[in-house]
Design an enzyme around this catalytic site. Structure first.
Site, PDB file in Angstrom:
ATOM      1  N   HIS A 469       0.788  -1.236   0.000  1.00 38.06           N
ATOM      2  CA  HIS A 469       0.000   0.000   0.000  1.00 38.06           C
ATOM      3  C   HIS A 469       0.818   1.285   0.000  1.00 38.06           C
ATOM      4  CE1 HIS A 469      -3.505   2.358   0.216  1.00 38.06           C
ATOM      5  NE2 HIS A 469      -4.216   1.651   1.056  1.00 38.06           N
ATOM      6  N   TYR A 585     -14.655   6.069   8.843  1.00 40.89           N
ATOM      7  CA  TYR A 585     -13.655   6.528   7.869  1.00 40.89           C
ATOM      8  C   TYR A 585     -14.129   6.154   6.477  1.00 40.89           C
ATOM      9  CZ  TYR A 585      -8.944   6.840   5.678  1.00 40.89           C
ATOM     10  OH  TYR A 585      -7.866   7.145   4.889  1.00 40.89           O
ATOM     11  N   THR A 598      -5.086  10.700  -0.692  1.00 42.68           N
ATOM     12  CA  THR A 598      -6.424  10.521  -0.142  1.00 42.68           C
ATOM     13  C   THR A 598      -6.710  11.536   0.955  1.00 42.68           C
ATOM     14  OG1 THR A 598      -5.632   8.929   1.498  1.00 42.68           O
ATOM     15  CG2 THR A 598      -6.421   8.041  -0.614  1.00 42.68           C
TER      16      THR A 598
END
Length: 791
Positions: A469, A585, A598
């Site tokens: 990630h 979230y 993001t």
């Protein structure tokens, strides 16, 4: 040993008559072709680099400017206002007057052309800084926005390359402290009682008055200097400095086509897909992919795509780092505990799919046993980071271990040929759940979790991807995956027997088995990492939910954002599941800004909680429920838009916290904010980024999306994918060890919440049509409903 002899370009022997030299024409031919390919690639990169460098102009426009200036000079008109004469006087070139004039005019024209390019870029950057269009009602475009769209199209140039817009994208703005704290207090109000909220308000106001001004000044200074004031710290402190396992906790996965398997031959499917990935990589290296654009006009940042291939996360004692290389020509394959190195080029070109199939089949047919310590070696990447970093320094810094590890870490990507069967099967209970768990963690030692991504090919021809990630977010992998699946099915194809198309080259040297010399001490470290990872993997409770009662098509009839609809359904499901609300979230992208990644949308709001309580109150009238739904949906849409345009809450507070650590400023407010758990973490994975497949024409060629592990020990992770008009998939994860969570139960709550919201009286003008369509779909679950499709 035939391949060893082929690898020798020449041989010589010393005799009494002198040196006898033997040249291998075949090898020299391959060397020549490799050189041609390399120089061709460099030439294309150079050309595309120039095209990107002068965008939105074109190289040919320089010639136009030069001709225009020269024409005015010969017409005895000086458009330079004396600058050409000044250049002429400062030139030390001894030549005739006419030559000096031409050279001066060319220099002036070039300077003028470069100035025009910079001006166009700044105009475009100013235009792209306008975000009012996002906040306009759906279907209503103001005159100002129409004018803006026309200007953006006019200044965007033609046929942009992948990175053409990078220098024209605006920087991510730093929100004001007042706005951020106001929005933060508003977001936590529904989660706190009056006493808790008053305490939080006091702490927040103290921070705003005492510490925030200094931190904000330094943060603004950073925003002027850095390309993006968030992204570098986000990558370092959220991802690379984490010392816990990245398997499940950080890595995410993406699934294959949901209903279609083009071939059940494992080696053939892997051959086609690897070849498609090489095609994608070649376009990526040449910058030939078109940039993504919202509304087909507003460009998105493409910088995350740079590290998709040839990238590995390298473990460190205190922090990891991302190693990105260029032009790697091999991949490493894992099968039944053995690692193999496979070259991707032959004769200066990519291997054809049939050649890759041959190589992979050779690996599948290999019956050798793993070397001591080799079977579970990849478990080092699944366990804690510090033991892996120490083992890497101690046992993999020299000899065959260093060479073999280097082969893995410098490979284009990692391929795992699994010996299991997975994929969605409607006739098998929990097939989607087991498929997701296999992609997310596998056996804890059959994926190299540090690679930018691991391609997983199952025994039955199904595929999947496990992605690290830190280097990028899910939409980036999704872009590549869409290209690969479409190319595999609609461009490359298979023979009737399920093999890759093309001739079989039997002269290819076989894959090379990597060699290891792993001592017992290192094997103990591997086993310890494996046990740590296995505990995590066994604790993952996963449920995949295919919601096909209705989809985006009918949701839009209510003039509601599908994302807002789903988020409200998640809030209702959460309340029914636990009897309380929690900090929620939702990931939103900020890629309209340069190097944006993001931002967080805090989906649990006062408006959404009021709507959920009304839905659970039998005495509340339908009209009131509908009114509260509208308010909650509008609130969510507005928050999402604020996050997209750089006015979110959490990235700003995160950067203020990091700045406070650098300045040794202790902030109780920031500590409390950063320690709050996200018990419901959600994300929408975008689909149809490339539109290479018309899913109306080919409705079965849809992907199932992907998902991630739970973020909190007692919470849920929910990834949802809106597929076409009539399908929404949910990937739900939690932990078995928590008595408060159950992924299957939460999936059922989501399904019921979606149906309950949809059944609100007055939400849709065609309410009876919906009931009929749902009834038809339950009667024909695998068929086609004309009422649904027409929606």
């Amino acid at each position: 040993m035939a391949e060893a002899h082929q690898a020798v370009g020449f041989q010589f022997t010393v005799t009494s008559d002198g040196i006898d030299l033997h040249l291998s024409r075949e090898v020299l031919k391959h060397i020549y072709l490799s050189g041609v390919t390399s120089w061709t690639k460099r030439a294309i990169r150079f050309k595309n680099g120039i095209l990107t460098g002068v965008y939105p102009a074109s190289p040919s426009s320089l010639l136009i400017v030069v001709i225009a200036i020269m024409s005015t000079i010969y017409a005895k008109i000086d458009p330079s206002l004396g600058m050409i004469d000044t250049i002429k006087r400062t030139m030390s070139v001894r030549s005739v007057m006419q030559t000096q004039t031409v050279l001066s005019a060319i220099l002036f024209s070039t300077g003028l052309w470069l100035s025009l390019i910079l001006m166009l870029r700044y105009i475009l950057k100013a235009l792209l800084s306008y975000h009012a269009w996002i906040f306009e009602s759906h279907g209503k475009i103001s005159f100002c926005t129409k004018l803006w769209l026309s200007l953006v199209k006019m200044f965007s140039g033609r046929r942009p390359l992948l990175y053409s817009f990078q220098t024209s994208l605006p920087r991510l703005p730093v929100p004001s402290v007042d706005d951020t704290i106001t929005r933060y207090l508003e977001s936590v109000r529904p989660l706190l009682d009056d006493e808790q909220y008053n305490q939080m308000e006091v702490v927040a106001n103290d921070f705003k008055k005492d510490q925030a001004p200094k931190l904000q000044k330094y943060l603004i200074l950073k925003s002027w200097w850095a390309t993006n004031y968030v992204s570098d710290w986000w990558e370092e402190y959220i991802y690379l400095r984490g010392r816990s396992p990245i398997m499940v906790n950080s890595n995410f996965y993406s699934m294959d086509l949901l209903y279609v398997t083009p071939t059940h031959r494992q080696a053939a499917r892997a051959g086609n897909v690897v070849h498609a990935m090489l095609q994608y990589r070649r376009k990526l290296e040449r910058r030939e992919h078109a940039p993504l654009r919202a509304l087909g006009v507003v460009p998105m940042c493409s910088y995350q795509m740079e590290r998709m291939f040839n990238t590995t996360r390298i473990p460190g004692i205190e922090t990891d780092f991302v190693q990105h290389l260029s032009d790697r020509k091999h991949l490493v394959v894992y099968h039944k505990g053995r690692f193999f190195k496979v070259w991707l080029y032959y004769g200066g070109r990519h291997l054809w799919p049939s050649e890759l199939e041959t190589q992979f089949q050779r690996i599948l047919d290999d019956t050798t046993e793993p070397q001591p310590g080799e079977l579970k070696l990849a478990a080092l990447t699944a366990g804690n980071r510090v033991p892996w970093a120490r083992a890497r320094l101690k046992y993999f810094s020299q000899g065959v271990n260093k060479a073999s590890l280097e082969a893995i870490e410098t490979s284009a990507f990692f391929l795992s040929l699994d010996d299991e069967v997975h994929g969605y099967d409607p006739d098998k209970l929990r097939s989607l759940d087991l498929y997701a768990k296999s992609l997310l963690h596998g056996k804890c030692y059959d994926r190299w979790f540090d690679k930018s991504f691991t391609l997983i090919a199952y025994k039955n021809g199904k595929l999947g991807v496990n992605a690290e990630h830190s280097w990028a977010d899910a939409p980036i992998i999704g872009h590549m995956w869409e290209y690969v699946l479409a190319t595999d099915c609609f461009h490359l194809g298979y023979t009737e027997e399920g093999h890759c198309k093309g001739d079989i080259n039997k002269g290819l040297p076989p894959p090379t088995k990597l060699q290891w010399d792993i001592p017992l001490e290192c094997q103990e470290v591997i086993e310890e990492s494996y046990m740590v990872a296995k505990v995590i993997a066994d604790d993952v409770d996963f449920h995949g939910c295919l919601f096909d009662e209705f989809g985006k098509g009918l949701i839009k009839k209510s003039r509601t954002s599908p994302d807002a609809f789903i988020q409200l359904a998640l809030q209702l499901a959460q309340f029914r599941d636990k009897g309380e609300f929690c900090l929620t979230y939702e990931a939103s992208m900020t890629r309209m800004f340069r190097e944006g990644r993001t931002e967080t949308v805090r989906s649990c709001t006062s408006e959404s909680t009021a709507f959920v309580r009304a839905m659970e109150d039998k005495n509340t009238a339908s009209a009131q429920k509908l009114d509260l739904f509208r308010k909650a949906a509008d609130k969510h849409q507005n928050m999402y838009r604020l996050a997209m345009t750089g006015s979110g809450i959490d990235r700003h507070l995160f950067c203020l916290y990091i700045m406070s650590k650098y300045l040794s400023i202790d902030s109780p407010f920031l500590k409390q904010v950063l320690s709050e758990p996200w018990r419901l973490s959600t994300s929408q994975t975008p689909q149809q980024q490339l539109n290479m497949v018309d899913i109306k024409t080919f409705p079965r060629y849809v992907g199932a999306g992907g998902g991630f592990g739970p973020v909190a020990d007692d919470g849920y992770g929910v990834s949802y994918i809106i597929i076409g008009e009539n399908l929404i998939t949910f990937h739900i994860s939690s932990k078995f060890s928590s008595p408060e969570t159950d992924s299957y139960r939460f999936g059922q709550n989501i399904r019921q919440a979606m149906l309950d919201i949809y059944s609100l009286e007055g939400l849709y003008n065609l309410h009876t049509t919906f009931l009929c369509s749902v009834t038809l779909q339950h009667c024909f679950p695998n068929g086609w409903s004309p009422l649904v499709s027409s929606g």
